[in-house]
Design a protein around this motif. Structure first.
Motif, PDB file in Angstrom:
ATOM      1  N   VAL A  70      42.863  36.840  49.318  1.00 21.12           N
ATOM      2  CA  VAL A  70      42.811  38.105  48.581  1.00 21.12           C
ATOM      3  C   VAL A  70      41.423  38.695  48.781  1.00 21.12           C
ATOM      4  O   VAL A  70      40.420  38.114  48.350  1.00 21.12           O
ATOM      5  N   LEU A  71      41.373  39.859  49.407  1.00 24.92           N
ATOM      6  CA  LEU A  71      40.105  40.497  49.717  1.00 24.92           C
ATOM      7  C   LEU A  71      40.119  41.951  49.271  1.00 24.92           C
ATOM      8  O   LEU A  71      41.157  42.620  49.316  1.00 24.92           O
ATOM      9  N   GLY A  72      38.945  42.442  48.855  1.00 20.08           N
ATOM     10  CA  GLY A  72      38.806  43.835  48.462  1.00 20.08           C
ATOM     11  C   GLY A  72      38.409  44.705  49.642  1.00 20.08           C
ATOM     12  O   GLY A  72      37.576  44.322  50.467  1.00 20.08           O
ATOM     13  N   PHE A  73      39.040  45.904  49.713  1.00 13.69           N
ATOM     14  CA  PHE A  73      38.757  46.838  50.802  1.00 13.69           C
ATOM     15  C   PHE A  73      38.423  48.221  50.250  1.00 13.69           C
ATOM     16  O   PHE A  73      39.023  48.669  49.263  1.00 13.69           O
ATOM     17  N   GLU A  74      37.457  48.861  50.868  1.00 11.90           N
ATOM     18  CA  GLU A  74      37.251  50.298  50.673  1.00 11.90           C
ATOM     19  C   GLU A  74      37.843  50.993  51.891  1.00 11.90           C
ATOM     20  O   GLU A  74      37.273  50.942  52.978  1.00 11.90           O
ATOM     21  N   TRP A  75      38.992  51.579  51.701  1.00 16.49           N
ATOM     22  CA  TRP A  75      39.790  52.113  52.793  1.00 16.49           C
ATOM     23  C   TRP A  75      40.056  50.988  53.787  1.00 16.49           C
ATOM     24  O   TRP A  75      40.700  49.998  53.416  1.00 16.49           O
ATOM     25  N   ASP A  76      39.573  51.063  55.011  1.00 11.59           N
ATOM     26  CA  ASP A  76      39.864  49.998  55.976  1.00 11.59           C
ATOM     27  C   ASP A  76      38.696  49.028  56.163  1.00 11.59           C
ATOM     28  O   ASP A  76      38.708  48.198  57.074  1.00 11.59           O
ATOM     29  N   ARG A  77      37.689  49.082  55.271  1.00 11.19           N
ATOM     30  CA  ARG A  77      36.494  48.249  55.408  1.00 11.19           C
ATOM     31  C   ARG A  77      36.476  47.147  54.357  1.00 11.19           C
ATOM     32  O   ARG A  77      36.550  47.424  53.165  1.00 11.19           O
TER      33      ARG A  77
ATOM     34  N   SER B 247      42.758  47.574  47.375  1.00 11.49           N
ATOM     35  CA  SER B 247      41.754  48.624  47.397  1.00 11.49           C
ATOM     36  C   SER B 247      40.805  48.496  46.210  1.00 11.49           C
ATOM     37  O   SER B 247      41.231  48.380  45.056  1.00 11.49           O
ATOM     38  N   VAL B 248      39.512  48.548  46.509  1.00  9.84           N
ATOM     39  CA  VAL B 248      38.481  48.603  45.470  1.00  9.84           C
ATOM     40  C   VAL B 248      37.598  49.835  45.704  1.00  9.84           C
ATOM     41  O   VAL B 248      36.469  49.901  45.237  1.00  9.84           O
ATOM     42  N   ALA B 249      38.140  50.810  46.423  1.00 16.06           N
ATOM     43  CA  ALA B 249      37.395  52.041  46.673  1.00 16.06           C
ATOM     44  C   ALA B 249      37.193  52.817  45.380  1.00 16.06           C
ATOM     45  O   ALA B 249      37.896  52.612  44.379  1.00 16.06           O
ATOM     46  N   GLU B 250      36.248  53.711  45.376  1.00 17.62           N
ATOM     47  CA  GLU B 250      35.988  54.529  44.193  1.00 17.62           C
ATOM     48  C   GLU B 250      37.252  55.291  43.793  1.00 17.62           C
ATOM     49  O   GLU B 250      37.904  55.913  44.619  1.00 17.62           O
ATOM     50  N   GLY B 251      37.596  55.200  42.516  1.00 15.03           N
ATOM     51  CA  GLY B 251      38.778  55.866  41.999  1.00 15.03           C
ATOM     52  C   GLY B 251      40.027  55.023  41.994  1.00 15.03           C
ATOM     53  O   GLY B 251      41.051  55.412  41.415  1.00 15.03           O
ATOM     54  N   ALA B 252      40.012  53.838  42.630  1.00 17.07           N
ATOM     55  CA  ALA B 252      41.192  52.968  42.645  1.00 17.07           C
ATOM     56  C   ALA B 252      41.459  52.425  41.247  1.00 17.07           C
ATOM     57  O   ALA B 252      40.524  52.104  40.490  1.00 17.07           O
ATOM     58  N   GLY B 253      42.730  52.296  40.901  1.00 21.02           N
ATOM     59  CA  GLY B 253      43.122  51.866  39.568  1.00 21.02           C
ATOM     60  C   GLY B 253      43.448  50.387  39.488  1.00 21.02           C
ATOM     61  O   GLY B 253      42.980  49.565  40.282  1.00 21.02           O
ATOM     62  N   THR B 254      44.314  50.055  38.537  1.00 21.51           N
ATOM     63  CA  THR B 254      44.572  48.676  38.140  1.00 21.51           C
ATOM     64  C   THR B 254      45.540  47.978  39.078  1.00 21.51           C
ATOM     65  O   THR B 254      46.548  48.550  39.503  1.00 21.51           O
ATOM     66  N   ALA B 255      45.254  46.696  39.345  1.00 22.63           N
ATOM     67  CA  ALA B 255      46.187  45.813  40.046  1.00 22.63           C
ATOM     68  C   ALA B 255      46.098  44.424  39.447  1.00 22.63           C
ATOM     69  O   ALA B 255      45.011  43.965  39.068  1.00 22.63           O
TER      70      ALA B 255
END
Length: 454
Positions: A423-430, A400-408
């Protein structure tokens, strides 16, 4: 052994017309049995009595034997009884597979409340799918019993739970529970209960349930059981259909069980802190094979074998306080996109985690959506993903890279046959990023490096 003609200490079983055996009381002398000293024995019949009188006679014998601190021995035969209230220090034993207690209806079969100890062994207990009273939660119902010991018994045909325990300790072992309309074994507010080496099958809504009315320390050990064919007749999205379900009970161990063909989850822990789920076989689960969800703090999920499920392992509900877990050394394979209800993300995910969790040393093969799901929307904090192998998944790791997501931290993993990306970034399911597996992530909260795409 001296004669004791002042006590009714014997039952007899004899074939009568139509092939039905009936239990008859007879004031005979005790047989000499070194391994059952003081137990009741039987050698003859005097009369055929009604089920109600049979019940009262057996109840009196149990009371007398408990007072004398001796076991009641039921020889081979069929004993038709109902509404037995067991006294403290009850010990009933029989011949395995041959001493049958058949419930005749109109209430409950065995019950006990606020006593110290009960022991049942080597009995067949048949509910016959007969009606149970509104007050009865199970065919056998024990409340406030310090030590319930059930060994090598068969319990079948209950219209509700097979065995219900409330505020009990003790040990349920080497027994077979089947055909319960609700769960095989329902234990609530237990104290250091052990559920070991049992076989539970063909139940309507659950296998083994370890619950508490309010979240608290429980300490139950569920080990070495074989659980299969658990349905969800009452529906829902996870309340029913679980092989082992732990709810609000802290400090529980679920280890070395073999669980197959459950409508929902093999092992489901809801609001259960400090839980260990280790070395279990989970096969053909209808939903998520191992689910740790809602308000928990502390979970170890390790060395489990998952073959066939909609999702593999889910460490979820950071929004409800679910956090702090270690997911290591598991094998997850042969997942499906098909689940028992419509899910916001969809099914086909190998391992999912959200907060304060280590995901390391796992092998995932055949996850038809995402191999790893790290966070969901804003619900991501302090997740380390390292040393995993992910094969045959469209997306190897969705973070997750949605607004408010923290560290990974996503490092040193191996990805193979991940057609859409490792490895891909998602905002919720997008999906919102390109490939990040080799490093150079544009997201400051992520460390993604030293992963290999093979």
């Amino acid at each position: 052994m001296p004669l004791r003609r002042d006590m009714l200490l014997f039952l007899a079983a004899s074939a009568v017309a139509g092939g039905t055996a009936r239990a008859i009381a007879s004031p005979l002398t005790a047989a000499s049995q070194p391994d059952l000293r003081g137990a009741i024995d039987a050698v003859e019949y005097r009369a055929v009595q009604s089920g109600d009188r049979e019940t009262r006679q057996l109840e009196q014998m149990i009371k007398q034997a408990a007072a004398e601190n001796v076991p009641v021995f039921l020889p081979p035969g069929t004993y038709r009884v109902s509404n037995l209230t067991l006294p403290d220090n009850t010990h009933i034993t029989g011949v395995p597979g041959a001493s049958r207690i058949v419930y005749t209806g109109d209430g409950h079969l065995f019950a006990a409340e606020n006593i110290r100890r009960i022991e049942l062994s080597n009995l067949v207990i048949d509910g016959g799918n007969r009606w149970l009273g509104d007050y009865a939660g199970g065919l056998l119902q024990f409340t406030g019993v310090d030590e319930v010991l059930i060994d090598n018994c068969e319990i079948g045909g209950s219209r509700k739970h097979g065995l219900q325990l409330e505020r009990c300790g003790g040990r349920i072992e080497r027994s077979r529970i089947s055909g319960a309309a609700q769960s095989g074994l329902y234990a609530v507010d237990s104290t250091d209960l052990s559920i070991v080496a049992n076989t539970i099958s063909d139940c309507g809504n659950g296998g083994i349930l370890v619950h508490r009315w309010k979240k608290a320390e429980d300490g139950t050990v569920v080990s070495g059981n074989r659980i299969s064919n658990i349905r969800a007749n009452d529906g829902g999205t996870g309340q029913n259909g679980n092989g082992i379900n732990v709810f609000r009970a802290d400090g529980v161990m679920v280890v070395n069980n073999h669980i197959s063909d459950c409508a929902f989850t093999a092992i489901r822990a809801n609001s259960a802190s400090d839980i260990q789920i280790s070395s279990n076989q989970c096969r053909r689960s209808g939903e998520t094979a191992i689910y740790v969800e809602f308000a928990f703090e502390g979970a170890v999920v390790s060395a489990n074998m998952i073959d066939g499920a909609a999702n593999g392992i889910s460490i979820a509900n950071f929004d409800e306080g679910g956090r702090l877990a270690s997911v290591t050394g598991n094998v997850v394979r042969n997942l499906t996109l098909n689940g028992p209800y419509t899910h916001e993300v969809g099914f086909g995910i190998g391992i999912a985690a959200e907060a304060d969790t280590l995901v390391s040393g796992n092998v995932i093969e055949g996850a038809p959506r995402w191999g790893l799901q790290i966070g969901w929307g804003a619900y991501l904090r302090n997740v380390v993903v390292s040393g995993n192998v992910v094969r045959k998944a469209p997306v190897g790791c969705a973070v997750s890279v949605a607004e408010g997501a923290g560290t990974a931290v996503i490092t040193d993993n191996v990805f193979q046959e991940t057609a859409e990306g490792a490895v891909l970034g998602f905002e919720w399911d997008r999906k919102v990023s390109g490939e990040m597996a080799s490093g150079g992530s544009a997201y400051r909260q992520l460390t993604v490096e030293r992963n290999r795409i093979s």
